[in-house]
Design a protein around this motif. Structure first.
Motif, PDB file in Angstrom:
ATOM      1  N   GLY A 220       0.794  -1.224   0.000  1.00 47.92           N
ATOM      2  CA  GLY A 220       0.000   0.000   0.000  1.00 47.92           C
ATOM      3  C   GLY A 220       0.825   1.273   0.000  1.00 47.92           C
ATOM      4  N   PRO A 236      -4.136   3.531  -2.442  1.00 45.01           N
ATOM      5  CA  PRO A 236      -4.784   2.697  -1.417  1.00 45.01           C
ATOM      6  C   PRO A 236      -5.821   3.520  -0.647  1.00 45.01           C
ATOM      7  CG  PRO A 236      -2.408   2.417  -1.372  1.00 45.01           C
ATOM      8  CD  PRO A 236      -2.666   3.563  -2.290  1.00 45.01           C
ATOM      9  N   PRO A 237      -6.982   2.951  -0.360  1.00 48.08           N
ATOM     10  CA  PRO A 237      -8.034   3.700   0.339  1.00 48.08           C
ATOM     11  C   PRO A 237      -7.694   3.999   1.797  1.00 48.08           C
ATOM     12  CG  PRO A 237      -8.660   1.397   0.072  1.00 48.08           C
ATOM     13  CD  PRO A 237      -7.416   1.588  -0.714  1.00 48.08           C
ATOM     14  N   SER A 238      -6.781   3.244   2.361  1.00 47.87           N
ATOM     15  CA  SER A 238      -6.381   3.459   3.754  1.00 47.87           C
ATOM     16  C   SER A 238      -4.968   2.927   3.954  1.00 47.87           C
ATOM     17  CB  SER A 238      -7.347   2.761   4.723  1.00 47.87           C
ATOM     18  OG  SER A 238      -7.372   1.367   4.480  1.00 47.87           O
ATOM     19  N   ARG A 239      -4.381   3.240   5.081  1.00 45.20           N
ATOM     20  CA  ARG A 239      -3.011   2.829   5.354  1.00 45.20           C
ATOM     21  C   ARG A 239      -2.894   1.298   5.365  1.00 45.20           C
ATOM     22  NH1 ARG A 239       0.599   4.708  10.634  1.00 45.20           N
ATOM     23  NH2 ARG A 239       2.608   3.934   9.839  1.00 45.20           N
ATOM     24  N   HIS A 240      -1.889   0.791   4.683  1.00 39.23           N
ATOM     25  CA  HIS A 240      -1.587  -0.640   4.572  1.00 39.23           C
ATOM     26  C   HIS A 240      -2.572  -1.401   3.686  1.00 39.23           C
ATOM     27  CE1 HIS A 240       1.500   0.044   7.443  1.00 39.23           C
ATOM     28  NE2 HIS A 240       0.686   0.238   8.475  1.00 39.23           N
ATOM     29  N   ALA A 241      -3.584  -0.723   3.152  1.00 34.48           N
ATOM     30  CA  ALA A 241      -4.485  -1.382   2.203  1.00 34.48           C
ATOM     31  C   ALA A 241      -3.802  -1.425   0.836  1.00 34.48           C
ATOM     32  CB  ALA A 241      -5.806  -0.626   2.111  1.00 34.48           C
TER      33      ALA A 241
END
Length: 280
Positions: A220, A236-241
C-alpha cells in the motif's frame, strides 16, 4: 491476440519477428521518403490532428465513428505503435543491428524538454537508413547529438525512462517494418497517446500484456500509482491497504513494476484475461 499478430506474426507477437526489421531496397527507399515527410511535416501534422480531434469530439456519433475508423485503418497501414514491456524491448534489441538515439519529434513540436528519446532500430539490409534520413534535415529536430548505442546502453536508457514514468512503445514506418522505440507519457507531448487515450483515435494499440496486482504482496505504499502512464492504478483507500488496479484501463506497458519493491505487480498475457482479451 491482436489481428496484427495473426496477419504479420504467424500467430506470434509481431514485433518479435525478425522479418519486421529487414526489407528489400525498394521498400527501404519508400520508408526513407515516408520518414523524411513525417519528420519535416510533423509540427503542422500535429496541429491539424489535434484540431481535427477536437472537432470530432463534438461531431455526431455515427459520423465521428466513421471518420475515426478511416483514420485507424490508414494508421495501421503506415504508422502505428504498441506498448512493450522492458524485457521485450531487450528482445527487440537482439534482433536489431543498429540502435541510434534520436531527438523526440513529439517533444520538439510540443516545446517540451528533451526528457526522453526515440531509439531508431534497424537490421540489415536497412542498417543506418533510418538514422541517415534524419541527418540532412534543416527543418527537423536538432540531430547534432546523434548517438549510436550498444544494447546495454539502450537498456540502461530505457530503465532511466521507466524511473521517470515513461512507457516504451514500438512503432512501424510503413507497416509492418519496425523503425523505432519511443518513450512517452501524456505529459511529454506524445501525440499518439493524446489522440488514442484522449480522443479514441487509434494511433496506438494496447499491449500484448496486462498487469496483475497481488493484494497479499502489496504494502500500500502507492508508489506505482504515479508511475503508471495511463492512470490505471488507484491510491490505497487506507493505510496498509493495497492499491487498486483497473484492468480495463491497463495498456500492458509494465512501467508500474519498476516502482514496486515487493513484486506485487506482474504482467500476464492479455489473451489469457477474459475481461480484456479482446480489448486492443
Amino acid at each position: 491476440m491482436c489481428r496484427f499478430c495473426v496477419q504479420h506474426g504467424d500467430g506470434e507477437t509481431w514485433y518479435l519477428q525478425a522479418e519486421t526489421y529487414a526489407a528489400d531496397l525498394e521498400t527501404d527507399l519508400r520508408r526513407r521518403e515516408f520518414v523524411i515527410d513525417f519528420v519535416q511535416g510533423f509540427p503542422a501534422m500535429r496541429r491539424r490532428a489535434l484540431m481535427g480531434a477536437r472537432v470530432l469530439d463534438v461531431t455526431p456519433g455515427p459520423l465521428a465513428a466513421l471518420v475515426k475508423e478511416r483514420v485507424n485503418r490508414r494508421q495501421q497501414a503506415d504508422h502505428f505503435g504498441q506498448p512493450v514491456p522492458l524485457e521485450e524491448c531487450e528482445r527487440i534489441f537482439e534482433l536489431a543491428s543498429s540502435i541510434v538515439r534520436l531527438p523526440c519529434v513529439c517533444r520538439t513540436a510540443a516545446g517540451k524538454p528533451q526528457a526522453g528519446y526515440c531509439l531508431a532500430i534497424t537490421a540489415a539490409p536497412a542498417d543506418g537508413t533510418f538514422a541517415e534520413a534524419f541527418r540532412g534535415y534543416e527543418t527537423g529536430p536538432d540531430t547534432a547529438g546523434f548517438d549510436r548505442l550498444t544494447r546495454e546502453q539502450a537498456m540502461e536508457l530505457l530503465r532511466e525512462c521507466e524511473r521517470g514514468g515513461l512507457m516504451h512503445s514500438v512503432w512501424t514506418f510503413i507497416s509492418p517494418f519496425i523503425g523505432a522505440i519511443c518513450n512517452c507519457d501524456l505529459d511529454s507531448g506524445c501525440m499518439a497517446m493524446k489522440l488514442t487515450v484522449g480522443h479514441d483515435i487509434k494511433m496506438m494499440w494496447r499491449g500484448e500484456y496486462v498487469a496483475r496486482l497481488s493484494a497479499e504482496e502489496c504494502t500500500g505504499c502507492g508508489a506505482c500509482v504515479t508511475r503508471c502512464p495511463f492512470g490505471a492504478l488507484d491510491a490505497p483507500p487506507s493505510r496498509h491497504a493495497p492499491a487498486g488496479l483497473r484492468t480495463a484501463d491497463c495498456w500492458g506497458c509494465g512501467v508500474c513494476r519498476s516502482a514496486c519493491g515487493t513484486g506485487a505487480l506482474v504482467l500476464e498475457p492479455r489473451a489469457g484475461v477474459a475481461a480484456v482479451a479482446k480489448a486492443w
